[in-house]
Design an enzyme around this catalytic site. Structure first.
Site, PDB file in Angstrom:
ATOM      1  N   VAL A  14       0.838  -1.201   0.000  1.00 56.38           N
ATOM      2  CA  VAL A  14       0.000   0.000   0.000  1.00 56.38           C
ATOM      3  C   VAL A  14       0.875   1.254   0.000  1.00 56.38           C
ATOM      4  O   VAL A  14       0.574   2.240  -0.680  1.00 56.38           O
ATOM      5  CB  VAL A  14      -0.958   0.004   1.206  1.00 56.38           C
ATOM      6  CG1 VAL A  14      -1.774   1.292   1.248  1.00 56.38           C
ATOM      7  CG2 VAL A  14      -1.885  -1.212   1.147  1.00 56.38           C
ATOM      8  N   ALA A  43       9.791   5.732   6.644  1.00 59.94           N
ATOM      9  CA  ALA A  43      10.482   4.843   7.574  1.00 59.94           C
ATOM     10  C   ALA A  43      10.133   3.400   7.232  1.00 59.94           C
ATOM     11  O   ALA A  43       8.956   3.066   7.079  1.00 59.94           O
ATOM     12  CB  ALA A  43      10.062   5.143   9.015  1.00 59.94           C
ATOM     13  N   ARG A  49      15.240  -1.361   0.273  1.00 61.31           N
ATOM     14  CA  ARG A  49      14.063  -1.531  -0.582  1.00 61.31           C
ATOM     15  C   ARG A  49      13.267  -0.222  -0.642  1.00 61.31           C
ATOM     16  O   ARG A  49      12.809   0.194  -1.703  1.00 61.31           O
ATOM     17  CB  ARG A  49      13.179  -2.668  -0.063  1.00 61.31           C
ATOM     18  CG  ARG A  49      12.281  -3.297  -1.141  1.00 61.31           C
ATOM     19  CD  ARG A  49      11.466  -4.445  -0.566  1.00 61.31           C
ATOM     20  NE  ARG A  49      10.851  -4.033   0.683  1.00 61.31           N
ATOM     21  CZ  ARG A  49       9.622  -3.532   0.774  1.00 61.31           C
ATOM     22  NH1 ARG A  49       8.876  -3.434  -0.293  1.00 61.31           N
ATOM     23  NH2 ARG A  49       9.152  -3.146   1.934  1.00 61.31           N
ATOM     24  N   GLU A 129     -10.226   5.881   5.810  1.00 60.38           N
ATOM     25  CA  GLU A 129     -11.005   5.380   4.664  1.00 60.38           C
ATOM     26  C   GLU A 129     -10.432   4.063   4.139  1.00 60.38           C
ATOM     27  O   GLU A 129     -11.181   3.174   3.732  1.00 60.38           O
ATOM     28  CB  GLU A 129     -11.018   6.443   3.553  1.00 60.38           C
ATOM     29  CG  GLU A 129     -11.827   6.111   2.330  1.00 60.38           C
ATOM     30  CD  GLU A 129     -13.318   5.973   2.609  1.00 60.38           C
ATOM     31  OE1 GLU A 129     -13.769   4.813   2.732  1.00 60.38           O
ATOM     32  OE2 GLU A 129     -14.028   6.995   2.685  1.00 60.38           O
ATOM     33  N   LYS A 205     -13.580  -4.787  10.216  1.00 60.43           N
ATOM     34  CA  LYS A 205     -14.196  -3.744   9.381  1.00 60.43           C
ATOM     35  C   LYS A 205     -15.642  -3.493   9.801  1.00 60.43           C
ATOM     36  O   LYS A 205     -16.089  -2.339   9.857  1.00 60.43           O
ATOM     37  CB  LYS A 205     -14.111  -4.159   7.917  1.00 60.43           C
ATOM     38  CG  LYS A 205     -12.664  -4.254   7.415  1.00 60.43           C
ATOM     39  CD  LYS A 205     -12.594  -4.980   6.077  1.00 60.43           C
ATOM     40  CE  LYS A 205     -11.171  -5.179   5.606  1.00 60.43           C
ATOM     41  NZ  LYS A 205     -11.088  -6.174   4.513  1.00 60.43           N
TER      42      LYS A 205
END
Lengths: 453, 453
Positions: A14, A43, A49, A129, A205
């Site tokens: 993400v 961080a 990577r 969200e 959720k």
């Protein structure tokens, strides 16, 4: 106006999506937000990577606390996940006066009260969200789009892994175990799929949805959670024959009724379990890893929100929408902001107060029952007699030929019963009795059924 | 905080729904908005009826200008409709420094530029969630929920009357005229249904969507508008056999391509017309008077928004959501507001500028063709030859038996052709040639087809 400076904690799937979408659409975003939004610090434990993703223009550190300590950072985006270090860092970011955007449903469902309280006291925003249904702007719809309504219930397909598995089970007539392996091979299920297939992720959720729909605290410990691991291909097939699909739904519903004994039941249902849904409903036709949330409001009626519930850029879409909301109001008086839990914080109901989360025994729904019985006279009469005795009325019965179910010469068959609405406590009692009958040959399968109309 | 005082201009279906929902849910709304929202004044030509709806606590006047002139009124809600007096009143309300909420899509689609400019200069809000797709919060989704994205296209069922008619035509195999009468009897179509069935209402809404999706001006005069009046039951049946449903879609799409001759086409498509959609798409299964809008964003992928597109309380739900948004920010610096057209006003593209609305000849889509031909050898070859000559390739052909189409002994039949994507200008030229063939016996039916993936 000066661009907003954002620090990312964790740059995995993400995080890298967020970085890429912000870079690709920076001009469009600036035209909408009225100011730039820049990730200036990242961080991640794997600094090499992280560096390979963000290039040279961004400061990369191994210690998240350096981001929080940087006075130039306006917003901290937490994409680490889990309840551990993520919780500490979110609370530290809030304490440092940073706004926080997070996709961490587990953290909010379990520790949300503490986090929202801290944010309110510090006058900062915690936006989430991305924590529910990925790129679908369902939090915004519930919190702002449907504000005129008393929300009556919300029912959602809010876990893509299980919806993919259920779609495959139905398409191919396969059992759960077989499809799970396939889903793992294709990357739709994780190596340890427990949180998904046991319904825990969906319950996180649903817990967040219940809070913003009804103005109650997040109370994950009160949620009823049942996964899809016990579903058989046979149940999906029988449901189909009766005009239903089986979906794993997260359901939260405001309930108020007077019972026969004169006592009142008032509160909120909060439950995740497999559920029969009429095949003709739009939500029953949501296939594969897609998500959809159906919301019933007293003025608007039913509205549905559909899209990708996970993935790098769909989730980034939600993270960035939150960043833009923050960018617009960052210099404004906090009184002008949309309250993070949809209701002004001083009007939130107390846990266990006027709108407690109800125990499952008090939930009223209808049921699908599959009962493996001896194929002999009088079995159906005894079972329906016990249901009638418990005040449970029957909507439909499907009795299969023994041969069809158990193979030629079989002396066993499946009895499929759809009931009308009944209290779960009454159903539990009736099933305990039916299970004791000598002609009932296996544990009874019980799946709840919702008409969603 | 002091409640927001609202004046209604017109209290018909939507106005009375707005009054009732605000009264019924006032406590819930106050908990969300942080302050009360009260309708304190109503203007309607029928003052007696208005009084019977709002009771004694609200001032009722016959002259809308009294509402606008009242210094206590913070927000004017325009529910008169049309371009006439509504336009004058909206501009006067803006000039008087009132915020405006309107459900008037015709007004905004045609005169939006003038209205938004005036509002910007006065520092007031013009909000219009109710103008598109009724209670579905699609304006909020496009303007705030999906802000991270470059919107690629939007395709919506945004007129309930025509969707009801098309659903009935398919369900019952009836022709348009028959179903229209039925729809009028049931109240799903108005006595003068022109705006709905000719696609004008959908085009008003698509025009508004195009503006907020792409940051271009509202340009209703550039929209291509084709209704459903020429659709035959046969087309719906043939489409079904090929795996498609026919829906009236409002489509707006950003296009950029290099043509074979080296010229570039860059702009926005804006069109309303009947459209074949794959039957397996969720939007193809939206039935009756329901609305649904499918939005494709570059990060989030496809998201869909579904619900009631009209009616008293669904539309009121959208009006009140706008009022709550205004209530939250009424005392804030205008810089903190979400720009009404999604993009900051100084960044809006000029009409005909970088993103002009494209002429239909430059639209690229695929087609369903129904050609009534003489049932003789060589007809198919001649027609496909002409298509090939125009560079149009064929996806599928369905040729019916003459008897089946024209009755026993018929010498005519229907040739159904699905094409791959092609430029509409090229298709027009090819169809003009095909129409001249002596073996083509009736005007060719041409319906556009979109895969929506």
């Amino acid at each position: 106006m000066k661009p907003i400076q954002v620090g990312l904690l964790g740059i995995g799937t993400v995080g890298s999506g967020t970085f890429q979408v912000l870079a690709r659409n920076q001009e469009e975003i600036r035209r909408r937000a009225g100011r730039g939004i820049e990730i200036t610090m990242v961080a991640d434990l794997d600094t090499a990577r992280a560096r390979s993703i963000v290039g040279d223009g961004v400061r990369v550190v191994g210690d998240a606390r350096e981001v929080i300590a940087n006075p130039d950072i306006d917003v901290v985006v937490e994409l680490i996940g889990g309840y551990g270090i993520a919780k500490a860092l979110v609370l530290e970011a809030i304490a440092a006066g940073k706004h926080v955007v997070t996709a961490n449903k587990a953290l909010l469902a379990v520790h949300g009260q503490e986090i929202f309280k801290a944010a309110h006291e510090q006058g900062v925003v915690v936006a989430f969200e991305a924590a529910v249904a990925g790129g679908i702007p369902i939090i915004k719809a519930l919190r702002e789009g449907l504000t005129a309504n008393q929300i009556q219930w919300v029912a959602g397909i809010i876990n893509g892994t299980t919806n993919f598995i259920l779609s495959e089970m139905r398409d191919k007539g396969l059992d759960f175990d077989v499809v799970l392996k396939e889903a793992q091979r294709l990357g739709y299920a994780e190596a340890d799929p427990t949180f998904d297939i046991e319904g825990v992720d969906a319950a996180h959720k649903a817990t967040i949805i219940s809070a913003i729909a009804f103005g109650i605290p997040v109370q994950f410990d009160k949620a009823y959670v049942e996964g899809i691991t016990k579903l058989a291909a046979a149940d999906i097939k029988y449901a189909e024959q009766l005009g239903y699909r089986i979906k794993l739904l997260g359901i939260t519903k405001r309930t108020e009724r007077l019972q026969a004994d004169g006592t009142a039941v008032r509160g909120v249902e909060l439950r995740v379990h497999p559920c029969l849904v009429p095949a003709k409903r739009l939500i029953a036709n949501v296939e594969g890893a897609m998500n959809a949330v159906l919301v019933q409001g007293d003025a608007v009626g039913a509205t549905l929100y559909y899209g990708k519930g996970a993935g790098s850029e769909p989730t980034a879409s939600a993270v960035i929408a939150d960043l833009i909301d923050i960018a617009r109001l960052i210099d404004a008086d906090p009184a002008h902001r949309v309250p993070p839990l949809a209701f002004q914080s001083h009007t939130l109901a107390a846990a266990g107060g006027e709108l407690p989360v109800l125990p499952m025994a008090d939930v009223v729904t209808s049921y699908y029952l599959r009962i493996r019985v001896a194929d002999e006279a009088g079995v159906l009469a005894r079972i329906t007699g016990l249901l009638a005795g418990a005040g449970i009325s029957i909507d439909a019965v499907l009795q299969r030929e023994a041969d069809e179910v158990g193979g030629e010469g079989s002396t066993q068959t499946d009895l499929i019963i759809l009931t009308h609405e009944t209290r779960e406590g009454d159903m539990d009692a009736a099933l305990a009795q039916i299970q004791q009958l000598p002609t009932v040959l296996a544990p009874i399968t019980r799946i709840r059924k919702e008409e969603l109309n």
